[in-house]
Design an enzyme around this catalytic site. Structure first.
Site, short mmCIF file in Angstrom:
data_model
loop_
_atom_site.label_atom_id
_atom_site.label_comp_id
_atom_site.label_asym_id
_atom_site.label_seq_id
_atom_site.Cartn_x
_atom_site.Cartn_y
_atom_site.Cartn_z
N LYS A 123 0.83 -1.22 0.00
CA LYS A 123 0.00 0.00 0.00
C LYS A 123 0.87 1.27 0.00
O LYS A 123 0.65 2.18 -0.78
CB LYS A 123 -0.93 0.04 1.23
CG LYS A 123 -1.90 -1.13 1.32
CD LYS A 123 -2.88 -0.96 2.47
CE LYS A 123 -2.27 -0.97 3.86
NZ LYS A 123 -1.64 -2.26 4.25
N ARG B 70 -9.46 0.68 9.14
CA ARG B 70 -9.02 -0.68 9.44
C ARG B 70 -10.02 -1.43 10.31
O ARG B 70 -9.79 -2.61 10.63
CB ARG B 70 -7.69 -0.64 10.19
CG ARG B 70 -6.46 -0.85 9.30
CD ARG B 70 -5.25 -0.54 10.15
NE ARG B 70 -4.07 -1.27 9.85
CZ ARG B 70 -2.96 -0.71 9.35
NH1 ARG B 70 -2.94 0.56 9.01
NH2 ARG B 70 -1.87 -1.42 9.17
N ARG C 80 11.71 -6.65 4.54
CA ARG C 80 11.52 -5.21 4.32
C ARG C 80 12.51 -4.42 5.18
O ARG C 80 12.74 -4.75 6.33
CB ARG C 80 10.09 -4.81 4.70
CG ARG C 80 9.87 -3.30 4.64
CD ARG C 80 8.42 -2.95 4.49
NE ARG C 80 7.67 -3.10 5.73
CZ ARG C 80 6.37 -2.78 5.84
NH1 ARG C 80 5.70 -2.36 4.78
NH2 ARG C 80 5.74 -2.94 6.99
N ARG D 216 11.80 -2.27 10.70
CA ARG D 216 10.77 -1.78 11.63
C ARG D 216 10.59 -2.81 12.73
O ARG D 216 10.53 -4.01 12.47
CB ARG D 216 9.44 -1.62 10.87
CG ARG D 216 9.25 -0.25 10.28
CD ARG D 216 8.03 -0.18 9.38
NE ARG D 216 6.77 -0.66 9.97
CZ ARG D 216 5.59 -0.53 9.38
NH1 ARG D 216 5.49 0.06 8.21
NH2 ARG D 216 4.49 -0.98 9.94
N ARG E 73 -0.02 -9.17 13.45
CA ARG E 73 -0.61 -8.16 12.55
C ARG E 73 -1.49 -8.84 11.50
O ARG E 73 -2.54 -8.33 11.14
CB ARG E 73 0.50 -7.34 11.89
CG ARG E 73 1.15 -6.37 12.87
CD ARG E 73 2.45 -5.82 12.34
NE ARG E 73 2.28 -4.95 11.20
CZ ARG E 73 3.26 -4.66 10.33
NH1 ARG E 73 4.45 -5.19 10.48
NH2 ARG E 73 3.02 -3.84 9.33
P1 AMP Z 1 1.14 0.49 8.95
O1 AMP Z 1 2.36 1.29 8.72
O2 AMP Z 1 -0.03 0.95 8.13
O3 AMP Z 1 1.37 -0.99 8.84
O4 AMP Z 1 0.69 0.78 10.47
C1 AMP Z 1 1.55 0.46 11.56
C2 AMP Z 1 0.75 0.32 12.85
O5 AMP Z 1 0.09 1.56 13.15
C3 AMP Z 1 -0.37 -0.71 12.80
O6 AMP Z 1 0.09 -2.03 13.05
C4 AMP Z 1 -1.28 -0.20 13.93
O7 AMP Z 1 -0.75 -0.49 15.21
C5 AMP Z 1 -1.20 1.32 13.73
N1 AMP Z 1 -2.24 1.80 12.79
C6 AMP Z 1 -2.05 2.35 11.56
N2 AMP Z 1 -3.22 2.67 10.98
C7 AMP Z 1 -4.19 2.31 11.87
C8 AMP Z 1 -5.61 2.34 11.86
N3 AMP Z 1 -6.29 2.82 10.81
N4 AMP Z 1 -6.26 1.89 12.96
C9 AMP Z 1 -5.61 1.42 14.04
N5 AMP Z 1 -4.27 1.32 14.10
C10 AMP Z 1 -3.56 1.76 13.04
#
Ligand code: AMP
Length: 211
Positions: free
Chosen positions: A13, A87, A126, A155, A166
């Site tokens: 994404k 989400r 990654r 990360r 996740r």
């Molecule tokens: P990402 O970089 O999109 O994988 O997001 C990293 C982390 O941020 C996720 O594993 C969640 O802990 C938190 N996070 C990001 N977007 C959301 C969302 N829309 N709702 C809840 N937690 C989020």
């Protein structure tokens, strides 16, 4: 154009949203990036989010809602890609309310389809540039040699145990939103496997058809 880019962690994404931003002038709104910046700066939101992110859990809906709605309001309502939001069903319902209130309907929810074994490979390999946030894959898209190796990190939430959590959280809480957007007639499934460029062309084709 207002787009949701949807899919499991590691679906690509962020990579695709950054390309769409460069090439089509759509502003990327990535709640994960916003949360990571808040964590780095140790803001109240960042401190609250930290324990959830580190475990691979979702940050509470109310917290993310404010971040997402503020980010959309700042960047303007006309051209954006939501990357990682919504989400949960609650977040999707709030977004629908936001669209109605602002007369700014979403045009499509593009769901990147990627099997679990590909996701685990992508996330475990990654790497991220500490400052720019540019992402790499150790085999398919390695960091260029002129980039300082000390700046390339993994990360914390890309480590295997967190990745598994996740993915479980995605299946339970996030994937059901495909039905929500299918019901609104907005869901477009796109094959997210293969080369970054090929996936981009598929998404680009969908957006051309919408324009
Ligand atoms: P990402 O970089 O999109 O994988 O997001 C990293 C982390 O941020 C996720 O594993 C969640 O802990 C938190 N996070 C990001 N977007 C959301 C969302 N829309 N709702 C809840 N937690 C989020």
């Amino acid at each position: 154009m207002r787009i949701i880019l949807f899919g499991p962690p590691g679906a690509g994404k962020g990579t695709q949203a950054r390309r769409l931003e460069r090439n089509r002038g759509l502003e990327q709104i990535a709640t994960g990036d916003i949360i990571r910046t808040a964590m780095k700066n140790e803001t109240p939101v960042g401190l609250e989010a930290k324990s959830y992110v580190e475990k691979g859990e979702l940050v509470p809906d109310e917290v993310v809602r404010k971040l997402a709605e503020n980010a959309i309001a700042e960047r303007g309502l006309d051209d954006f890609i939501l990357d990682g939001y919504p989400r949960t069903t609650q977040q999707a319902e709030w977004l629908t309310e936001f669209e109605e209130k602002n007369e700014a309907p979403i045009h499509a929810c593009i769901s990147l389809q990627v099997p679990d074994d590909v996701i685990v490979d992508r996330l475990s390999k990654r790497r991220v540039h500490r400052q720019t946030g540019t992402t790499y894959h150790l085999d398919h898209n390695p960091p260029p040699e002129d980039v300082d190796a000390d700046m390339i990190i993994q990360r914390d939430d890309d480590r295997p145990a967190t990745v598994r959590n996740r993915l479980n959280v995605y299946r339970e809480e996030t994937q059901p939103l495909e039905d929500y957007y299918e019901g609104r007639g907005l869901l477009v499934r796109v094959d997210g496997t293969g080369d970054i460029k090929d996936v981009y062309q598929r998404i680009n084709g969908v957006l051309d058809d919408l324009a």
